[in-house]
Design a protein around this motif. Structure first.
Motif, short mmCIF file in Angstrom:
data_model
loop_
_atom_site.label_atom_id
_atom_site.label_comp_id
_atom_site.label_asym_id
_atom_site.label_seq_id
_atom_site.Cartn_x
_atom_site.Cartn_y
_atom_site.Cartn_z
N PRO A 18 14.39 114.36 38.07
CA PRO A 18 13.87 114.81 39.36
C PRO A 18 13.85 113.66 40.37
O PRO A 18 13.49 112.53 40.03
N VAL A 19 14.25 113.96 41.61
CA VAL A 19 14.30 112.96 42.67
C VAL A 19 13.66 113.53 43.93
O VAL A 19 13.90 114.69 44.28
N VAL A 20 12.86 112.72 44.59
CA VAL A 20 12.32 113.05 45.90
C VAL A 20 12.89 112.04 46.89
O VAL A 20 12.76 110.83 46.69
N ALA A 21 13.56 112.53 47.93
CA ALA A 21 14.15 111.65 48.93
C ALA A 21 13.26 111.56 50.15
O ALA A 21 12.81 112.58 50.69
N VAL A 22 12.96 110.33 50.58
CA VAL A 22 12.16 110.10 51.77
C VAL A 22 13.10 109.75 52.92
O VAL A 22 13.92 108.84 52.81
N ASP A 23 12.97 110.49 54.03
CA ASP A 23 13.80 110.28 55.22
C ASP A 23 15.29 110.31 54.85
O ASP A 23 16.03 109.34 55.08
N ASP A 37 8.26 114.32 61.44
CA ASP A 37 8.71 115.32 62.41
C ASP A 37 9.44 114.61 63.53
O ASP A 37 8.87 114.27 64.58
N ASN A 38 10.74 114.37 63.32
CA ASN A 38 11.53 113.62 64.29
C ASN A 38 11.63 114.34 65.63
O ASN A 38 11.52 113.73 66.69
N VAL A 39 11.83 115.65 65.58
CA VAL A 39 11.94 116.42 66.82
C VAL A 39 10.62 116.39 67.59
O VAL A 39 10.58 116.08 68.79
N GLY A 40 9.52 116.68 66.89
CA GLY A 40 8.22 116.73 67.54
C GLY A 40 7.79 115.38 68.09
O GLY A 40 7.22 115.29 69.18
N GLY A 41 8.07 114.32 67.34
CA GLY A 41 7.71 112.98 67.81
C GLY A 41 8.48 112.58 69.05
O GLY A 41 7.92 112.03 70.01
N GLN A 168 5.29 106.96 62.49
CA GLN A 168 5.52 107.76 61.29
C GLN A 168 4.40 107.46 60.29
O GLN A 168 4.10 106.28 60.05
N PRO A 169 3.79 108.47 59.69
CA PRO A 169 2.68 108.23 58.75
C PRO A 169 3.22 107.80 57.38
O PRO A 169 3.29 108.59 56.44
N LEU A 170 3.59 106.55 57.27
CA LEU A 170 4.29 106.08 56.07
C LEU A 170 3.46 106.21 54.81
O LEU A 170 3.97 106.57 53.75
N HIS A 171 2.15 105.92 54.90
CA HIS A 171 1.31 106.05 53.71
C HIS A 171 1.24 107.50 53.23
O HIS A 171 1.33 107.78 52.04
N GLU A 172 1.09 108.41 54.20
CA GLU A 172 1.04 109.84 53.85
C GLU A 172 2.37 110.28 53.25
O GLU A 172 2.41 111.05 52.27
N MET A 173 3.47 109.80 53.81
CA MET A 173 4.78 110.17 53.29
C MET A 173 4.97 109.67 51.86
O MET A 173 5.49 110.38 51.00
N GLY A 174 4.50 108.45 51.59
CA GLY A 174 4.59 107.92 50.24
C GLY A 174 3.74 108.70 49.25
O GLY A 174 4.18 109.02 48.14
N LEU A 194 9.24 118.78 53.08
CA LEU A 194 8.03 118.59 53.88
C LEU A 194 8.31 117.82 55.16
O LEU A 194 9.07 116.85 55.16
N HIS A 195 7.68 118.27 56.24
CA HIS A 195 7.67 117.51 57.49
C HIS A 195 6.23 117.08 57.74
O HIS A 195 5.32 117.91 57.69
N VAL A 196 6.03 115.81 58.00
CA VAL A 196 4.68 115.31 58.32
C VAL A 196 4.65 114.95 59.80
O VAL A 196 5.66 114.52 60.36
#
Length: 211
Positions: A18-23, A37-41, A168-174, A194-196
């Motif tokens: 299993p792999v989870v890709a960040v960004d 959320d690149n669009v929203g930001g 970008q909420p890096l801690h939350e993303m991690g 997921l989009h944060v």
């Protein structure tokens, strides 16, 4: 047993675990993903400049092969459209997410006969380079041109002036990446994207346009 891969500039290949890709480089895929959320930001950054009174807003976009760059340009264009400001392709240049590649883009934009009063850059390193080029041209930030970045890297707060940016909420993303991976390993999750939220951080590089 599994892996969290931070992959903004690489493609995650099929893996036996299993792999989870960040960004992720290419956006959503068969791998579970987490991204800001690149669009929203980007939309929030541009809306803020519009609220200050800017109408001629340039954009230094990121690497043309990365989904995040396209999404950030999309947010910029959506904000202009919502405000009734026509999109002007002459105000967009590619900066490639790198300071060195931003130099020519910034110089071209800031020496236009009708130069922009504000500029949204797709990341902070490019935005900081824009401010450096502005200083070389004898322009003051934010008196002559407002600048906004994206990412909220540590250098942003220490720039001169401190850079307004999108965090970008890096801690939350991690944390979400690990949660997702544990769910995949336990069988509770099969695939999830997921989009944060990305939030605007206002500092000293932005102001209303000079009258």
């Amino acid at each position: 047993d599994g892996a969290v891969v931070v992959a903004p500039t690489a493609t995650v290949m099929d893996a036996p675990i299993p792999v989870v890709a960040v960004d992720p480089h290419t956006g959503k895929s068969g791998t579970s993903t987490i991204e800001a959320d690149n669009v929203g930001g980007a939309r929030a950054a541009t809306e803020y400049l519009i609220a200050l009174g800017h109408r001629r807003i340039a954009h230094v976009r990121g690497r043309e092969d990365l989904v995040s760059a396209s999404l950030r340009e999309q947010g910029y264009r959506e904000a202009l459209d919502a405000a009734g400001i026509p999109f002007d392709p002459a105000l967009v240049r590619v900066g490639g997410y790198r300071a060195a590649e931003t130099t020519d883009a910034a110089r071209e934009l800031l020496t236009l006969p009708d130069r922009p009063t504000a500029l949204f850059s797709a990341n902070d390193l490019s935005a900081i380079r824009v401010m450096e080029v502005a200083a070389q041209l004898g322009l003051l930030v934010p008196q002559d041109v407002s600048v906004v970045g994206f990412d909220n890297v540590p250098e942003a707060a220490n720039a001169t002036p401190p850079l307004t940016t999108v965090a970008q909420p890096l801690h939350e993303m991690g944390a979400e990446a690990v949660r997702l991976l544990l769910g995949l390993l336990s069988g509770a999750v099969t695939e999830e994207h997921l989009h944060v939220p990305a939030t605007l951080v206002v500092r000293g590089s932005t102001a209303p346009p000079a009258t």
